[in-house]
Scaffold this motif. Sequence first.
Motif, PDB file in Angstrom:
ATOM      1  N   GLU A 110      -1.917   9.070   0.404  1.00 57.50           N
ATOM      2  CA  GLU A 110      -2.175  10.318  -0.284  1.00 57.50           C
ATOM      3  C   GLU A 110      -2.850  11.276   0.747  1.00 57.50           C
ATOM      4  O   GLU A 110      -3.310  10.869   1.799  1.00 57.50           O
ATOM      5  CB  GLU A 110      -3.085  10.247  -1.571  1.00 57.50           C
ATOM      6  N   SER A 146       0.297  12.784  -3.654  1.00 57.40           N
ATOM      7  CA  SER A 146       0.252  11.193  -3.552  1.00 57.40           C
ATOM      8  C   SER A 146       1.672  10.580  -3.758  1.00 57.40           C
ATOM      9  O   SER A 146       2.699  11.076  -4.490  1.00 57.40           O
ATOM     10  CB  SER A 146      -0.307  10.701  -4.589  1.00 57.40           C
ATOM     11  N   ASP A 147       1.873   9.145  -3.414  1.00 55.08           N
ATOM     12  CA  ASP A 147       3.142   8.415  -3.639  1.00 55.08           C
ATOM     13  C   ASP A 147       2.626   7.470  -4.633  1.00 55.08           C
ATOM     14  O   ASP A 147       3.457   6.509  -4.758  1.00 55.08           O
ATOM     15  CB  ASP A 147       3.703   7.888  -2.606  1.00 55.08           C
ATOM     16  N   ASP A 148       1.446   7.638  -5.572  1.00 56.86           N
ATOM     17  CA  ASP A 148       1.118   6.498  -6.309  1.00 56.86           C
ATOM     18  C   ASP A 148       1.814   6.764  -7.503  1.00 56.86           C
ATOM     19  O   ASP A 148       1.426   7.711  -8.533  1.00 56.86           O
ATOM     20  CB  ASP A 148      -0.476   6.544  -6.437  1.00 56.86           C
ATOM     21  N   LYS A 149       3.004   5.659  -7.807  1.00 61.73           N
ATOM     22  CA  LYS A 149       3.790   6.278  -9.091  1.00 61.73           C
ATOM     23  C   LYS A 149       3.005   5.946 -10.369  1.00 61.73           C
ATOM     24  O   LYS A 149       3.289   6.650 -11.177  1.00 61.73           O
ATOM     25  CB  LYS A 149       5.023   5.219  -9.032  1.00 61.73           C
ATOM     26  N   PRO A 150       1.874   5.171 -10.655  1.00 57.79           N
ATOM     27  CA  PRO A 150       1.408   5.184 -11.760  1.00 57.79           C
ATOM     28  C   PRO A 150       0.502   6.610 -12.219  1.00 57.79           C
ATOM     29  O   PRO A 150       0.243   6.790 -13.326  1.00 57.79           O
ATOM     30  CB  PRO A 150       0.139   4.105 -11.671  1.00 57.79           C
ATOM     31  N   LEU A 151       0.505   7.525 -11.094  1.00 59.25           N
ATOM     32  CA  LEU A 151      -0.005   8.796 -11.444  1.00 59.25           C
ATOM     33  C   LEU A 151       0.781   9.577 -12.136  1.00 59.25           C
ATOM     34  O   LEU A 151       0.256  10.732 -12.820  1.00 59.25           O
ATOM     35  CB  LEU A 151      -0.837   9.441 -10.283  1.00 59.25           C
ATOM     36  N   HIS A 195       6.435  10.671   5.862  1.00 56.64           N
ATOM     37  CA  HIS A 195       6.036   9.425   5.313  1.00 56.64           C
ATOM     38  C   HIS A 195       6.631   8.312   6.086  1.00 56.64           C
ATOM     39  O   HIS A 195       7.529   8.390   6.794  1.00 56.64           O
ATOM     40  CB  HIS A 195       6.497   9.403   4.012  1.00 56.64           C
TER      41      HIS A 195
END
Length: 137
Positions: free
Chosen positions: A2, A11-16, A100
């Motif tokens: 992120e 961000s690449d945080d999928k849960p977000l 990325h």
Amino acid sequence: MEIKYNDFLISDDKPLIQIDRVYELLKTTYWAEKWITREIVVLSVANSFCFGIYKDNVLIGFARCITDFATMYYLADVVIDENFRGQGLGKVLTKFITEHEIFSPLLGVTETRDTHGLYEKYGFKTSNGFAMRKDPS
């Protein structure tokens, strides 16, 4: 992974990822407005590598990559909330994706009918009118 950009989190945080917000954003696009359903969004997010832009914990930008993680990725559904356009967020998101660690060594492909200039800044080249490709770096 992120980064912060002004008051935004990218961000690449999928849960977000907020499925309902993705659905709302895609309903405003020329490529998805007529056929997208919430169920399609759920499946597409589940089966893609996703990126979000957040302002005060609300998703205001989205993109996803369909990939084999070895040779290529297809950049899809890049969208910024209409209320946040003109702030360089599409550029920052595209740069974040193309640089990325997972995607920079891969062949990148996308399609657009109106944002060629944006993608060209990040190494994509027009190949047949609206399909574009970015060679691995």
